[in-house]
Design a protein around this motif. Structure first.
Motif, PDB file in Angstrom:
ATOM      1  N   PRO A  61       0.835  -1.341   0.027  1.00 15.45           N
ATOM      2  CA  PRO A  61      -0.141  -0.110  -0.353  1.00 15.45           C
ATOM      3  C   PRO A  61       0.966   1.238   0.205  1.00 15.45           C
ATOM      4  CG  PRO A  61       0.486  -0.805   2.163  1.00 15.45           C
ATOM      5  CD  PRO A  61       0.994  -1.679   1.409  1.00 15.45           C
ATOM      6  N   HIS A  62       0.181   2.250  -0.342  1.00 21.71           N
ATOM      7  CA  HIS A  62       0.781   3.629  -0.199  1.00 21.71           C
ATOM      8  C   HIS A  62      -0.369   4.504   0.098  1.00 21.71           C
ATOM      9  CE1 HIS A  62       4.816   2.868  -1.817  1.00 21.71           C
ATOM     10  NE2 HIS A  62       4.174   2.068  -2.633  1.00 21.71           N
ATOM     11  N   ASN A 260       5.507   2.500   3.965  1.00 21.33           N
ATOM     12  CA  ASN A 260       5.012   3.049   2.566  1.00 21.33           C
ATOM     13  C   ASN A 260       4.156   4.286   2.768  1.00 21.33           C
ATOM     14  OD1 ASN A 260       6.636   1.176   1.095  1.00 21.33           O
ATOM     15  ND2 ASN A 260       4.973  -0.520   1.333  1.00 21.33           N
ATOM     16  N   PHE A 261       3.992   4.773   4.100  1.00 25.76           N
ATOM     17  CA  PHE A 261       3.109   5.738   4.415  1.00 25.76           C
ATOM     18  C   PHE A 261       3.655   6.871   4.680  1.00 25.76           C
ATOM     19  CE2 PHE A 261       1.112   1.675   6.407  1.00 25.76           C
ATOM     20  CZ  PHE A 261       0.304   1.212   5.499  1.00 25.76           C
ATOM     21  N   ALA A 303       2.450  -5.459   6.491  1.00 26.68           N
ATOM     22  CA  ALA A 303       3.142  -4.543   7.133  1.00 26.68           C
ATOM     23  C   ALA A 303       3.959  -4.869   8.376  1.00 26.68           C
ATOM     24  CB  ALA A 303       2.195  -3.526   7.788  1.00 26.68           C
ATOM     25  N   PRO A 304       5.167  -4.323   8.541  1.00 22.92           N
ATOM     26  CA  PRO A 304       6.050  -4.703   9.660  1.00 22.92           C
ATOM     27  C   PRO A 304       5.524  -4.052  11.097  1.00 22.92           C
ATOM     28  CG  PRO A 304       7.077  -2.763   8.319  1.00 22.92           C
ATOM     29  CD  PRO A 304       5.850  -3.262   7.721  1.00 22.92           C
ATOM     30  N   ALA A 305       5.827  -4.776  11.853  1.00 25.25           N
ATOM     31  CA  ALA A 305       5.598  -4.233  13.188  1.00 25.25           C
ATOM     32  C   ALA A 305       6.023  -2.855  13.554  1.00 25.25           C
ATOM     33  CB  ALA A 305       6.127  -5.101  14.431  1.00 25.25           C
ATOM     34  N   LEU A 306       5.342  -2.046  14.150  1.00 25.80           N
ATOM     35  CA  LEU A 306       5.462  -0.743  14.493  1.00 25.80           C
ATOM     36  C   LEU A 306       6.681  -0.726  15.767  1.00 25.80           C
ATOM     37  CD1 LEU A 306       1.996   0.698  14.781  1.00 25.80           C
ATOM     38  CD2 LEU A 306       3.789   1.675  13.446  1.00 25.80           C
ATOM     39  N   GLU A 326      12.235   4.855  12.194  1.00 28.34           N
ATOM     40  CA  GLU A 326      12.447   5.038  10.574  1.00 28.34           C
ATOM     41  C   GLU A 326      12.762   3.521  10.016  1.00 28.34           C
ATOM     42  OE1 GLU A 326      15.674   7.490   9.805  1.00 28.34           O
ATOM     43  OE2 GLU A 326      14.704   9.361  10.868  1.00 28.34           O
ATOM     44  N   ALA A 327      11.567   2.964  10.095  1.00 26.74           N
ATOM     45  CA  ALA A 327      11.411   1.515   9.352  1.00 26.74           C
ATOM     46  C   ALA A 327      11.891   1.653   7.839  1.00 26.74           C
ATOM     47  CB  ALA A 327      10.353   0.858   9.540  1.00 26.74           C
ATOM     48  N   PRO A 328      12.591   0.823   7.195  1.00 18.72           N
ATOM     49  CA  PRO A 328      12.978   1.018   5.849  1.00 18.72           C
ATOM     50  C   PRO A 328      11.735   0.820   4.835  1.00 18.72           C
ATOM     51  CG  PRO A 328      13.716  -0.797   6.188  1.00 18.72           C
ATOM     52  CD  PRO A 328      13.434  -0.443   7.588  1.00 18.72           C
ATOM     53  N   ALA A 329      11.466   1.812   3.999  1.00 19.94           N
ATOM     54  CA  ALA A 329      10.307   1.783   3.208  1.00 19.94           C
ATOM     55  C   ALA A 329      10.512   0.389   1.963  1.00 19.94           C
ATOM     56  CB  ALA A 329      10.101   2.952   2.199  1.00 19.94           C
ATOM     57  N   MET A 330       9.424  -0.016   1.804  1.00 16.47           N
ATOM     58  CA  MET A 330       9.609  -1.290   0.734  1.00 16.47           C
ATOM     59  C   MET A 330       9.536  -1.147  -0.577  1.00 16.47           C
ATOM     60  SD  MET A 330       9.602  -3.391   3.325  1.00 16.47           S
ATOM     61  CE  MET A 330       9.286  -4.944   2.532  1.00 16.47           C
ATOM     62  N   SER A 331       8.934   0.135  -1.246  1.00 22.17           N
ATOM     63  CA  SER A 331       9.076   0.138  -2.355  1.00 22.17           C
ATOM     64  C   SER A 331       8.688   1.763  -2.932  1.00 22.17           C
ATOM     65  CB  SER A 331       7.897  -0.541  -3.213  1.00 22.17           C
ATOM     66  OG  SER A 331       7.704  -0.187  -4.572  1.00 22.17           O
TER      67      SER A 331
END
Length: 331
Positions: A61-62, A260-261, A303-306, A326-331
């Protein structure tokens, strides 16, 4: 007065999915969150697809942002929850405005032998963050703005060419290819930030040397300054170079960007994550919709864990995002 160039080096990160490919990320960085409204820059390849497996990013998602896909070689199939099926090809821009929410997948095609390109994100201003999602495609003309220089304007306008793809804030995105020793001035408004991302070769940007995969950024001129700092000039080394020019009016807002948000608060991002996870069983599309036709190993990227801390906002004139948030974005 001379321009001061901030140099951001790349860091290698895996692009999400079961077959993660490695990309070079220069934005966001601890030192800087934006160039104009450009908030994310991944640069990848050239990769031998036979050795690396290419790109296979399952539906994800985005929201609150727009994605800009630009290739130098290879071909990627894009599918999204609007029902779009489109190819990303070299020299052709695909701009997907996520707005209130969208999902999509990206897979390099069987015709691809070498994959090489850039994935860029634009933060939407708060007033436009909830717009209806849309997808746009454009093939920009090849310009010759100076001797030994060719260019394609894929976002915004420069050198008499204008891209029709819509953006929610003043932006510029251009591929520039320079022969050895060639140079070109960038006639961008003085009150814009300008970044130069080096894809191939080496350049000087406003006198600062930049190597492959580095991003050099010049801030907007101070309107109170007694004189203009002069033109922003890119000059190639003896072997020539290819760069992406990313520019825009300074983004005067702070955002929370996680996975991705893009949102304006921790709670907004948490709500987006919960909305995506609510469709985990595939029975309910949810607000991000459903991508049909993707045939990869994994039907969707969870979605990864917060993190265990509240997500904090970031901005070029505000505090950076909390390192743990700052979790890495996926795409």
């Amino acid at each position: 007065m001379e321009h001061v160039v901030q140099v951001l080096g790349p860091r290698e990160v895996p692009l999400g999915g079961p077959r993660a490919m490695t990309v070079r990320r220069t934005l966001p960085a601890r030192e800087r969150s934006f160039v104009g409204a450009w908030c994310f820059a991944d640069h990848y390849g050239p990769d031998d697809v036979a050795a690396t497996g290419g790109m296979d990013v399952a539906p994800h998602p985005h929201c609150g942002l727009a994605t800009v896909s630009w290739l130098f070689s290879g071909e990627v199939e894009h599918r999204d929850s609007l029902g779009t099926t489109a190819l990303v090809r070299p020299g052709e821009v695909n701009l997907m405005t996520a707005g209130r929410g969208i999902s999509h997948s990206e897979v390099s095609t069987s015709a691809t032998t070498v994959l090489h390109g850039a994935q860029l994100w634009v933060a939407l201003p708060e007033a436009a963050a909830g717009v209806e999602p849309r997808f746009e495609h454009h093939v920009p003309e090849v310009l010759r703005p100076a001797e030994g220089v060719t260019a394609q304007v894929f976002v915004g306008s420069l050198w008499g060419a204008a891209s029709p793809v819509r953006t929610e804030s003043p932006l510029l995105g251009v591929e520039v290819v320079l022969d050895g020793g060639a140079e070109v001035g960038l006639p961008v408004p003085d009150d814009w930030e300008v970044g130069v991302l080096v894809d191939d070769g080496g350049v000087t940007f406003c006198g600062q040397a930049l190597e492959r995969a580095e991003l050099g950024v010049v801030d907007a001129a101070d309107p109170a300054a007694a004189s203009s700092p002069g033109p922003r000039v890119v000059r190639a080394g003896s072997d020539g170079a290819r760069v992406l020019v990313l520019a825009g009016k300074p983004f005067g807002e702070e955002i929370v960007m996680w996975w991705n948000f893009v949102g304006r608060s921790h709670d907004e991002v948490v709500a987006a994550r919960e909305a995506w996870e609510s469709g985990a069983d595939g029975e309910e599309a949810g607000p991000f919709g459903r991508v049909d036709g993707y045939s990869g190993e994994t039907p969707r990227i969870p979605a990864p864990a917060l993190p265990g801390v509240r997500l904090r906002s970031r901005g070029n004139r505000g505090r950076p995002g909390h390192p743990e948030a700052e979790a890495p974005a996926m795409s």
